[in-house]
Design a protein around this motif. Sequence first.
Motif, PDB file in Angstrom:
ATOM      1  N   SER A  55     -18.376  -6.901   4.884  1.00 22.81           N
ATOM      2  CA  SER A  55     -18.750  -5.748   5.817  1.00 22.81           C
ATOM      3  C   SER A  55     -18.363  -4.186   5.038  1.00 22.81           C
ATOM      4  O   SER A  55     -19.277  -3.350   5.331  1.00 22.81           O
ATOM      5  N   LEU A  56     -17.721  -4.466   3.880  1.00 27.30           N
ATOM      6  CA  LEU A  56     -17.674  -3.182   3.309  1.00 27.30           C
ATOM      7  C   LEU A  56     -18.472  -3.056   1.945  1.00 27.30           C
ATOM      8  O   LEU A  56     -18.612  -2.007   1.334  1.00 27.30           O
ATOM      9  N   ARG A  57     -19.228  -4.240   1.747  1.00 26.21           N
ATOM     10  CA  ARG A  57     -19.995  -4.426   0.524  1.00 26.21           C
ATOM     11  C   ARG A  57     -19.398  -3.942  -0.903  1.00 26.21           C
ATOM     12  O   ARG A  57     -19.780  -3.205  -1.658  1.00 26.21           O
ATOM     13  N   VAL A  58     -18.441  -4.651  -1.045  1.00 28.36           N
ATOM     14  CA  VAL A  58     -17.515  -4.652  -2.268  1.00 28.36           C
ATOM     15  C   VAL A  58     -16.961  -5.778  -2.780  1.00 28.36           C
ATOM     16  O   VAL A  58     -17.416  -6.990  -2.322  1.00 28.36           O
ATOM     17  N   GLY A  59     -16.517  -5.767  -4.094  1.00 29.20           N
ATOM     18  CA  GLY A  59     -16.238  -6.984  -4.595  1.00 29.20           C
ATOM     19  C   GLY A  59     -14.768  -7.426  -4.530  1.00 29.20           C
ATOM     20  O   GLY A  59     -13.966  -6.495  -4.035  1.00 29.20           O
ATOM     21  N   PHE A  60     -14.286  -8.751  -4.918  1.00 27.86           N
ATOM     22  CA  PHE A  60     -13.081  -8.952  -4.858  1.00 27.86           C
ATOM     23  C   PHE A  60     -12.013  -8.029  -5.587  1.00 27.86           C
ATOM     24  O   PHE A  60     -10.635  -8.081  -5.581  1.00 27.86           O
ATOM     25  N   VAL A  61     -12.635  -7.485  -6.975  1.00 27.26           N
ATOM     26  CA  VAL A  61     -11.652  -6.471  -7.630  1.00 27.26           C
ATOM     27  C   VAL A  61     -11.361  -5.533  -6.965  1.00 27.26           C
ATOM     28  O   VAL A  61     -10.080  -4.990  -6.945  1.00 27.26           O
ATOM     29  N   GLU A  62     -12.263  -4.662  -6.219  1.00 29.57           N
ATOM     30  CA  GLU A  62     -12.185  -3.675  -5.255  1.00 29.57           C
ATOM     31  C   GLU A  62     -11.112  -4.185  -4.126  1.00 29.57           C
ATOM     32  O   GLU A  62     -10.136  -3.030  -3.766  1.00 29.57           O
ATOM     33  N   LEU A  63     -11.403  -5.282  -3.432  1.00 25.72           N
ATOM     34  CA  LEU A  63     -10.411  -5.651  -2.594  1.00 25.72           C
ATOM     35  C   LEU A  63      -8.955  -5.923  -3.010  1.00 25.72           C
ATOM     36  O   LEU A  63      -8.073  -5.390  -2.358  1.00 25.72           O
ATOM     37  N   GLY A  64      -8.955  -6.487  -4.150  1.00 26.50           N
ATOM     38  CA  GLY A  64      -7.547  -6.430  -5.077  1.00 26.50           C
ATOM     39  C   GLY A  64      -6.841  -5.145  -5.201  1.00 26.50           C
ATOM     40  O   GLY A  64      -5.565  -5.289  -5.109  1.00 26.50           O
ATOM     41  N   LEU A  65      -7.466  -4.276  -5.406  1.00 28.85           N
ATOM     42  CA  LEU A  65      -7.111  -3.046  -5.772  1.00 28.85           C
ATOM     43  C   LEU A  65      -6.433  -2.474  -4.637  1.00 28.85           C
ATOM     44  O   LEU A  65      -5.165  -1.715  -4.520  1.00 28.85           O
ATOM     45  N   ALA A  66      -6.785  -2.697  -3.390  1.00 27.70           N
ATOM     46  CA  ALA A  66      -5.976  -2.469  -2.020  1.00 27.70           C
ATOM     47  C   ALA A  66      -4.665  -3.263  -2.076  1.00 27.70           C
ATOM     48  O   ALA A  66      -3.663  -2.487  -1.752  1.00 27.70           O
ATOM     49  N   LEU A  67      -4.595  -4.365  -2.523  1.00 30.90           N
ATOM     50  CA  LEU A  67      -3.154  -5.110  -2.717  1.00 30.90           C
ATOM     51  C   LEU A  67      -2.318  -4.352  -3.612  1.00 30.90           C
ATOM     52  O   LEU A  67      -0.992  -4.302  -3.242  1.00 30.90           O
ATOM     53  N   THR A  68      -2.808  -3.844  -4.796  1.00 31.55           N
ATOM     54  CA  THR A  68      -2.197  -3.245  -5.686  1.00 31.55           C
ATOM     55  C   THR A  68      -1.441  -2.034  -5.415  1.00 31.55           C
ATOM     56  O   THR A  68      -0.531  -1.627  -5.579  1.00 31.55           O
ATOM     57  N   VAL A  69      -2.185  -1.347  -4.687  1.00 27.34           N
ATOM     58  CA  VAL A  69      -1.751   0.146  -3.799  1.00 27.34           C
ATOM     59  C   VAL A  69      -0.670  -0.314  -2.905  1.00 27.34           C
ATOM     60  O   VAL A  69       0.507   0.312  -2.879  1.00 27.34           O
ATOM     61  N   PHE A  70      -0.919  -1.330  -2.130  1.00 23.22           N
ATOM     62  CA  PHE A  70       0.294  -1.667  -1.261  1.00 23.22           C
ATOM     63  C   PHE A  70       1.547  -1.895  -1.906  1.00 23.22           C
ATOM     64  O   PHE A  70       2.658  -1.464  -1.598  1.00 23.22           O
ATOM     65  N   ASN A  71       1.498  -2.807  -2.895  1.00 21.37           N
ATOM     66  CA  ASN A  71       2.786  -3.281  -3.559  1.00 21.37           C
ATOM     67  C   ASN A  71       3.356  -2.046  -4.389  1.00 21.37           C
ATOM     68  O   ASN A  71       4.492  -2.037  -4.533  1.00 21.37           O
ATOM     69  N   VAL A  72       2.734  -1.302  -5.114  1.00 19.36           N
ATOM     70  CA  VAL A  72       3.040  -0.036  -5.858  1.00 19.36           C
ATOM     71  C   VAL A  72       3.779   0.868  -4.881  1.00 19.36           C
ATOM     72  O   VAL A  72       4.941   1.162  -5.070  1.00 19.36           O
ATOM     73  N   VAL A  73       3.017   1.375  -3.852  1.00 20.68           N
ATOM     74  CA  VAL A  73       3.824   2.209  -2.895  1.00 20.68           C
ATOM     75  C   VAL A  73       4.930   1.707  -2.485  1.00 20.68           C
ATOM     76  O   VAL A  73       6.201   2.511  -2.475  1.00 20.68           O
ATOM     77  N   SER A  74       4.902   0.436  -1.767  1.00 27.52           N
ATOM     78  CA  SER A  74       5.993  -0.322  -1.414  1.00 27.52           C
ATOM     79  C   SER A  74       7.306  -0.026  -2.402  1.00 27.52           C
ATOM     80  O   SER A  74       8.598  -0.147  -2.137  1.00 27.52           O
ATOM     81  N   ALA A  75       7.084  -0.741  -3.651  1.00 29.48           N
ATOM     82  CA  ALA A  75       8.191  -0.599  -4.618  1.00 29.48           C
ATOM     83  C   ALA A  75       8.808   0.896  -4.990  1.00 29.48           C
ATOM     84  O   ALA A  75      10.053   0.855  -5.261  1.00 29.48           O
ATOM     85  N   LEU A  76       7.806   2.013  -4.876  1.00 25.59           N
ATOM     86  CA  LEU A  76       8.235   3.063  -5.150  1.00 25.59           C
ATOM     87  C   LEU A  76       9.147   3.790  -4.002  1.00 25.59           C
ATOM     88  O   LEU A  76      10.002   4.633  -4.291  1.00 25.59           O
ATOM     89  N   VAL A  77       8.917   3.283  -2.855  1.00 30.49           N
ATOM     90  CA  VAL A  77       9.600   4.123  -1.673  1.00 30.49           C
ATOM     91  C   VAL A  77      10.771   3.337  -1.088  1.00 30.49           C
ATOM     92  O   VAL A  77      11.649   3.813  -0.239  1.00 30.49           O
ATOM     93  N   GLN A  78      10.870   1.992  -1.447  1.00 29.89           N
ATOM     94  CA  GLN A  78      11.924   1.192  -0.906  1.00 29.89           C
ATOM     95  C   GLN A  78      13.453   1.653  -1.045  1.00 29.89           C
ATOM     96  O   GLN A  78      14.093   1.859  -0.095  1.00 29.89           O
TER      97      GLN A  78
END
Length: 418
Positions: A55-78
């Motif tokens: 649906s977004l016409r992207v690869g798995f690397v781009e989708l994996g970046l979303a998980l990296t963003v999620f985890n980095v933000v979560s680690a910084l704010v906890q």
Amino acid sequence: MLRQVQAGPAGRNLPLRSDQPAGATRLLLLVSLAHLISHVFILALPPLFPFLRDSLRVGFVELGLALTVFNVVSALVQTPIGFLVDRVGARRVLAAGLGLGGLALLSVGLVGTYAWLLVGAALAGLANGAFHPANYALLSAGMPADRMGRAFSLHTFAGYLGTAIAPAVLIGLALLGGPALALGVVGLSGVVLAGFILPMRVPAAAEGTGARKRPAGGAAAAGGPPVFSAAILSLTVFFTLLSLSTGGIQNFSVAALVSGYGVTLTQANAALTGFLMLSTFGVLVGGFLADRTRRHADVAAAAFAVTALLTLLVAVADLGIVGLMLALGAAGFLSGCIAPSRDMMVQAAAPPGGSGRAFGIVSTGFNIGGAVGPLLFGWILDHGAPRWVFGAAVVFMALTVLLALRDRLAAGRTAPRA
């Protein structure tokens, strides 16, 4: 029994403690549901990657970046959110986390662009930072002391259950109506639960009253011992080591078993399933153990020492598929047993009125382990040493046991002086 109250700010009455069994049970139910949903939030995107790629016409690397963003933000704010919990109240922070996380996922489904997927992942990571500090602060303040271990175990069990059901729920909803429907339903569940939690009556200790009563001496005077104490920092390392050992098995054992043990993919997945399922039930048993002893570090050290021995057996011996499943299942059960004792150790080390920030700090250990572990275990597999996936896990387990025993001895030396 009548509930005692004290005058709060602006003439409000705040309950001193939720001593009534019904009130404590309702608190435990809502907080455990919040933990379940938070784990569904964590796994909301990965099961949908095949749908989102098209649906977004992207690869798995781009989708994996979303998980990296999620985890980095979560680690910084906890950790900062942990301090916020103790200042403004765990109930408000938990409701905000559920609402923000739910709206973030809902918006990802509605907007349907890759740029907003990254924004939504960042917002969901911010929301994820609220759950551990707020949940544990509520339970620490609202549950009777003789039920605290079981309360922690049920809370952890609910999180494990959320992890188990998330893929099936997300994929099932996506097959019915696409990824937007799946993200919308999951997101709205968080918003609805936030509506139940926001008006919930909770103990004053979980409402940030300690921060409002801050004396002139400042933060340290208000909370007694400083939250960045040697015990809290040691427990942060303890959580990091736990994340490295169990995360290595959870994420890389299937690949290691298939490439180095001569088992099929189905058999390897069955062994991992046994590890995860028995770990979930081990958490419940661990809750009863935690309520029957004050020697939580000893319980954690003993259970994890046996876990290390079982994992070492997997690393060095040819057990066959039945032996592998039995050894990993027993290791999973024992690793689950230590979770309530682990949480009781943090509660004991937290300063008065500081459960939120204490759990916020030590929970960053999970994020640290989650960031470092995949790189290490991936490197091990890339270098053709699959048995060292379990061997490295044993090393981290042994360090965890030594750290727990060191903290136990240090506490024993300081107790007579206290």
